[in-house]
Design a protein around this motif. Structure first.
Motif, mmCIF file in Angstrom:
data_model
loop_
_atom_site.group_PDB
_atom_site.id
_atom_site.type_symbol
_atom_site.label_atom_id
_atom_site.label_comp_id
_atom_site.label_asym_id
_atom_site.label_seq_id
_atom_site.Cartn_x
_atom_site.Cartn_y
_atom_site.Cartn_z
ATOM 1 N N GLY A 1 -5.988 -18.386 3.257
ATOM 2 C CA GLY A 1 -5.730 -19.563 3.704
ATOM 3 C C GLY A 1 -5.789 -20.549 2.317
ATOM 4 O O GLY A 1 -6.354 -21.780 2.504
ATOM 5 N N TYR A 2 -5.452 -19.858 1.089
ATOM 6 C CA TYR A 2 -5.493 -21.044 0.009
ATOM 7 C C TYR A 2 -4.871 -22.032 0.263
ATOM 8 O O TYR A 2 -3.357 -22.100 0.654
ATOM 9 C CB TYR A 2 -4.978 -20.163 -1.347
ATOM 10 N N ARG A 3 -5.405 -23.356 -0.428
ATOM 11 C CA ARG A 3 -4.595 -24.543 -0.454
ATOM 12 C C ARG A 3 -4.821 -25.104 -1.962
ATOM 13 O O ARG A 3 -5.813 -25.830 -2.111
ATOM 14 C CB ARG A 3 -5.247 -25.364 0.643
ATOM 15 N N PHE A 4 -4.041 -24.666 -2.800
ATOM 16 C CA PHE A 4 -4.090 -24.942 -4.286
ATOM 17 C C PHE A 4 -3.779 -26.474 -4.465
ATOM 18 O O PHE A 4 -4.382 -27.128 -5.437
ATOM 19 C CB PHE A 4 -3.009 -24.078 -5.059
ATOM 20 N N TRP A 5 -3.135 -27.100 -3.570
ATOM 21 C CA TRP A 5 -2.758 -28.531 -3.727
ATOM 22 C C TRP A 5 -3.492 -29.077 -2.447
ATOM 23 O O TRP A 5 -3.240 -28.734 -1.080
ATOM 24 C CB TRP A 5 -1.144 -28.901 -3.395
ATOM 25 N N ALA A 6 -4.466 -30.124 -2.672
ATOM 26 C CA ALA A 6 -5.197 -30.901 -1.770
ATOM 27 C C ALA A 6 -4.238 -31.874 -0.896
ATOM 28 O O ALA A 6 -4.421 -32.029 0.174
ATOM 29 C CB ALA A 6 -6.493 -31.670 -2.472
ATOM 30 N N ASP A 7 -3.295 -32.355 -1.919
ATOM 31 C CA ASP A 7 -2.321 -33.207 -1.409
ATOM 32 C C ASP A 7 -1.046 -33.178 -2.319
ATOM 33 O O ASP A 7 -1.160 -32.421 -3.352
ATOM 34 C CB ASP A 7 -2.971 -34.732 -1.159
ATOM 35 N N ARG B 1 -11.908 -19.607 -6.083
ATOM 36 C CA ARG B 1 -11.894 -18.770 -4.957
ATOM 37 C C ARG B 1 -10.747 -17.523 -5.071
ATOM 38 O O ARG B 1 -11.340 -16.343 -4.988
ATOM 39 C CB ARG B 1 -11.673 -19.588 -3.706
ATOM 40 N N LEU B 2 -9.731 -17.840 -5.785
ATOM 41 C CA LEU B 2 -8.799 -16.810 -5.858
ATOM 42 C C LEU B 2 -9.286 -16.175 -6.962
ATOM 43 O O LEU B 2 -9.187 -14.591 -7.057
ATOM 44 C CB LEU B 2 -7.437 -17.563 -6.482
ATOM 45 N N GLY B 3 -9.545 -16.412 -7.975
ATOM 46 C CA GLY B 3 -10.395 -15.842 -9.044
ATOM 47 C C GLY B 3 -11.424 -14.907 -8.686
ATOM 48 O O GLY B 3 -11.591 -13.772 -9.025
ATOM 49 N N HIS C 1 0.900 -1.198 0.068
ATOM 50 C CA HIS C 1 -0.058 -0.144 0.158
ATOM 51 C C HIS C 1 0.770 1.268 -0.025
ATOM 52 O O HIS C 1 0.698 2.082 -0.718
ATOM 53 C CB HIS C 1 -1.131 -0.075 1.192
ATOM 54 N N GLN C 2 2.061 1.310 0.894
ATOM 55 C CA GLN C 2 2.739 2.472 0.852
ATOM 56 C C GLN C 2 3.612 2.699 -0.591
ATOM 57 O O GLN C 2 3.837 3.722 -0.750
ATOM 58 C CB GLN C 2 3.992 2.232 1.770
ATOM 59 N N LEU C 3 3.844 1.390 -1.353
ATOM 60 C CA LEU C 3 4.307 1.548 -2.464
ATOM 61 C C LEU C 3 3.364 2.021 -3.474
ATOM 62 O O LEU C 3 3.737 2.478 -4.721
ATOM 63 C CB LEU C 3 4.766 0.091 -2.809
ATOM 64 N N GLY C 4 2.108 2.126 -3.376
ATOM 65 C CA GLY C 4 1.046 2.515 -4.086
ATOM 66 C C GLY C 4 0.263 1.592 -4.850
ATOM 67 O O GLY C 4 -0.484 1.759 -5.899
ATOM 68 N N VAL C 5 0.273 0.554 -4.477
ATOM 69 C CA VAL C 5 -0.461 -0.920 -4.800
ATOM 70 C C VAL C 5 -1.745 -0.767 -3.918
ATOM 71 O O VAL C 5 -1.811 -1.124 -2.920
ATOM 72 C CB VAL C 5 0.462 -2.122 -4.678
ATOM 73 N N ASP C 6 -3.009 -0.601 -4.655
ATOM 74 C CA ASP C 6 -4.118 -0.376 -3.977
ATOM 75 C C ASP C 6 -4.677 -1.879 -3.782
ATOM 76 O O ASP C 6 -5.358 -2.152 -2.672
ATOM 77 C CB ASP C 6 -5.180 0.289 -5.016
ATOM 78 N N HIS C 7 -4.409 -2.894 -4.695
ATOM 79 C CA HIS C 7 -5.107 -4.110 -4.532
ATOM 80 C C HIS C 7 -4.077 -5.234 -4.153
ATOM 81 O O HIS C 7 -3.276 -5.623 -4.878
ATOM 82 C CB HIS C 7 -5.897 -4.345 -5.851
ATOM 83 N N VAL C 8 -4.378 -5.779 -2.993
ATOM 84 C CA VAL C 8 -3.503 -6.384 -2.379
ATOM 85 C C VAL C 8 -4.135 -7.715 -1.876
ATOM 86 O O VAL C 8 -4.921 -7.762 -1.020
ATOM 87 C CB VAL C 8 -2.448 -5.825 -1.112
ATOM 88 N N ILE C 9 -3.650 -9.060 -2.027
ATOM 89 C CA ILE C 9 -4.368 -10.264 -1.411
ATOM 90 C C ILE C 9 -3.165 -10.726 -0.399
ATOM 91 O O ILE C 9 -1.978 -11.194 -0.671
ATOM 92 C CB ILE C 9 -4.571 -11.137 -2.493
ATOM 93 N N ASP C 10 -3.481 -11.136 0.671
ATOM 94 C CA ASP C 10 -2.784 -11.563 1.675
ATOM 95 C C ASP C 10 -3.223 -13.107 1.632
ATOM 96 O O ASP C 10 -4.059 -13.663 2.191
ATOM 97 C CB ASP C 10 -3.241 -11.151 3.177
ATOM 98 N N ARG C 11 -2.425 -13.962 1.311
ATOM 99 C CA ARG C 11 -2.958 -15.412 1.084
ATOM 100 C C ARG C 11 -2.592 -16.183 2.365
ATOM 101 O O ARG C 11 -3.396 -17.088 2.311
ATOM 102 C CB ARG C 11 -1.701 -16.131 -0.036
ATOM 103 N N SER C 12 -1.983 -15.850 3.340
ATOM 104 C CA SER C 12 -1.959 -16.214 4.501
ATOM 105 C C SER C 12 -3.399 -16.211 5.348
ATOM 106 O O SER C 12 -3.939 -17.014 5.785
ATOM 107 C CB SER C 12 -0.849 -15.923 5.499
ATOM 108 N N ALA C 13 -3.809 -14.848 5.206
ATOM 109 C CA ALA C 13 -5.233 -14.746 5.780
ATOM 110 C C ALA C 13 -6.452 -15.480 4.950
ATOM 111 O O ALA C 13 -7.379 -15.910 5.558
ATOM 112 C CB ALA C 13 -5.530 -13.155 5.648
#
Length: 453
Positions: free
Chosen positions: A279-285, A296-298, A265-277
């Motif tokens: 909790g994406y799990r692109f690999w089930a195993d 969900r990401l899309g 945000h300080q760099l000027g990027v308005d749209h940011v996704i916190d992947r830890s928050a």
């Protein structure tokens, strides 16, 4: 080499520097051929660069006609330094041996030690007999495209040359040292408003990002394009976000913590996704990806910008490629330059061919692209992503930080420079651009360190 550092600090002329004798050895960060099996049987995450990295004297090589001796004032850590120091995915001595079979000058590189480092800022000390455009005393930065002009393919795009290499990774005598041997066609003017360490961290990552997004050989971003940037606060991603903003595009940064969200945000990027928050799990195993997580990401991206991204800036590799192919818009591009989480990637090809998407490969940058990116930095349009600076003796620690993804932006390494903040020759320009803009990543890292102390 200390005499050169003292002379440079004292403002010695180019002729004075050129008259000083080059020492027979110099201090360098290096790995050893006889230790390349030391990590066998250990998982990648358990391999520690600090165990393999040596700081000590190595012999000075003879200078080829198209090369210069460079007093290295500062360098930086890249992922290839980590790979070299843990001998993964394979030891780099094989690269040196292949180079050694090419010519008399290539034979200098096939040694029992490998001096690492693919970035540098410093001062030219002596030039080879075929060097035309550079003189002793020139303050320069170094890009890592190590190539000659005897392959026809190199004359359209030097990255297509059969003997193209990355300096300090596939060649010896890299930048993590007090002295380096550098081809003349690797040199670019040092930005006058930046310190040695701020200048040293840019060339590899910034030029890579430029080719991926702006140059003629990859994504060719247009004004208004939306770009999903993985690892947006890292070395590559930090430059990618700035290039998108500077080029009239819309970056969507993906990061791993609230602190990194605030940095973007300080760099000027308005749209940011916190992947830890999220909790994406692109690999089930280990063997199965979860398309529901791609969707969900899309949905999150469309919720931020109202559409799918035109370009996906991809470099994690295995962990994210399936999602990257899915979320790119119909006819969009996924441009990839690395695979830091694994190079055996998987994706659903139906989402690629039926929606007319493209996966575009990109690798570092040619001289023209690196020069163009360096010009943007020199103009103050793109800022260094330096977050912290180490000494040459601490190179192993810095590489360990990068290996563990414990950093933001780029980590600088002071070589001959006796302290941070040196090497600025145009303070007025620096003031005009703005200290807060130039040091954003470093200030953010320092505030986090203070908060966690």
């Amino acid at each position: 080499m200390r005499q050169f550092a003292d002379a440079i600090d004292a403002g010695a002329s180019g002729s004075d520097l050129g008259a000083m004798p080059i020492p027979e050895s110099f201090r360098a960060a290096h790995v050893l051929r006889n230790e390349q099996t030391m990590f066998e049987g250990r998982a990648s995450a358990d391999k520690d660069p600090r165990e393999a990295m040596h700081i000590g004297e190595v012999a000075t090589p003879e200078l080829a006609p198209d090369e210069v001796y460079l007093a290295v004032m500062a360098s930086s850590i890249n992922f290839n330094t980590v790979w070299s120091s843990i001998f993964e995915p394979l030891p780099t001595f094989g690269f040196l041996d292949r180079l050694g079979r090419e010519s008399r000058w290539g034979a200098r590189h096939a040694l029992d030690y490998h001096v690492l480092g693919s970035d540098a800022a410093g001062v030219v000390l002596q030039v080879g007999s075929a060097v035309r455009n550079w003189r002793p005393g020139d303050r320069v930065v170094v890009h890592c495209n190590y190539v000659d002009d005897q392959d026809p393919a190199a004359h359209e795009d030097s990255m297509m040359a059969s003997n193209q290499r990355i300096w300090g990774f596939e060649s010896n005598f890299g930048g993590l040292a007090d002295l380096s041997v550098v081809k003349a066609n690797q040199l670019m003017p040092k930005p006058t408003h930046l310190s040695w360490e701020e200048s040293a961290v840019n060339a590899l990552c910034a030029s890579t990002s430029y080719r991926m997004l702006v140059g003629e050989h990859a994504a060719r971003m247009k004004q208004g394009d939306s770009v999903l940037v993985w690892g947006a606060s890292g070395g590559l991603g930090g430059y990618a976000c700035q290039l998108v903003l500077n080029g009239g595009g819309v970056p969507i940064g993906v990061v791993s913590s609230p602190d990194k969200v605030e940095l973007l945000h300080q760099l000027g990027v308005d749209h940011v996704i916190d992947r830890s928050a999220e909790g994406y799990r692109f690999w089930a195993d280990e063997h199965t990806q979860d398309e529901r997580e791609w969707r969900r990401l899309g949905k999150t991206v469309r919720g931020l910008i109202g559409e799918d991204p035109d370009i996906v800036f991809e470099h994690p590799g295995r962990s994210t490629m399936g999602a990257s192919v899915f979320v790119a818009k119909r006819g969009g591009k996924i441009v990839t330059c690395a695979a830091t989480t694994g190079y055996m990637i998987e994706y659903d090809n139906r989402h690629l061919w039926m929606r007319l998407k493209q996966i575009v490969a990109s690798h570092f940058a040619n001289y023209a692209e690196a020069w163009a990116m360096n010009r943007l930095i020199g103009q103050g349009r793109i800022q260094p992503t330096l977050s912290k600076t180490y000494t040459l003796d601490e190179t192993g620690l810095a590489a360990w930080q990068v290996h563990g993804n414990l950093h933001e932006g780029k980590l600088g390494v002071l070589c001959l420079a006796s302290g941070p903040g040196q090497g600025i020759t145009d303070p007025d320009k620096r003031e005009q651009i703005g200290e807060d803009k130039i040091t954003l990543f470093a200030r953010h890292a320092a505030s986090l360190e203070a908060a966690n102390a």
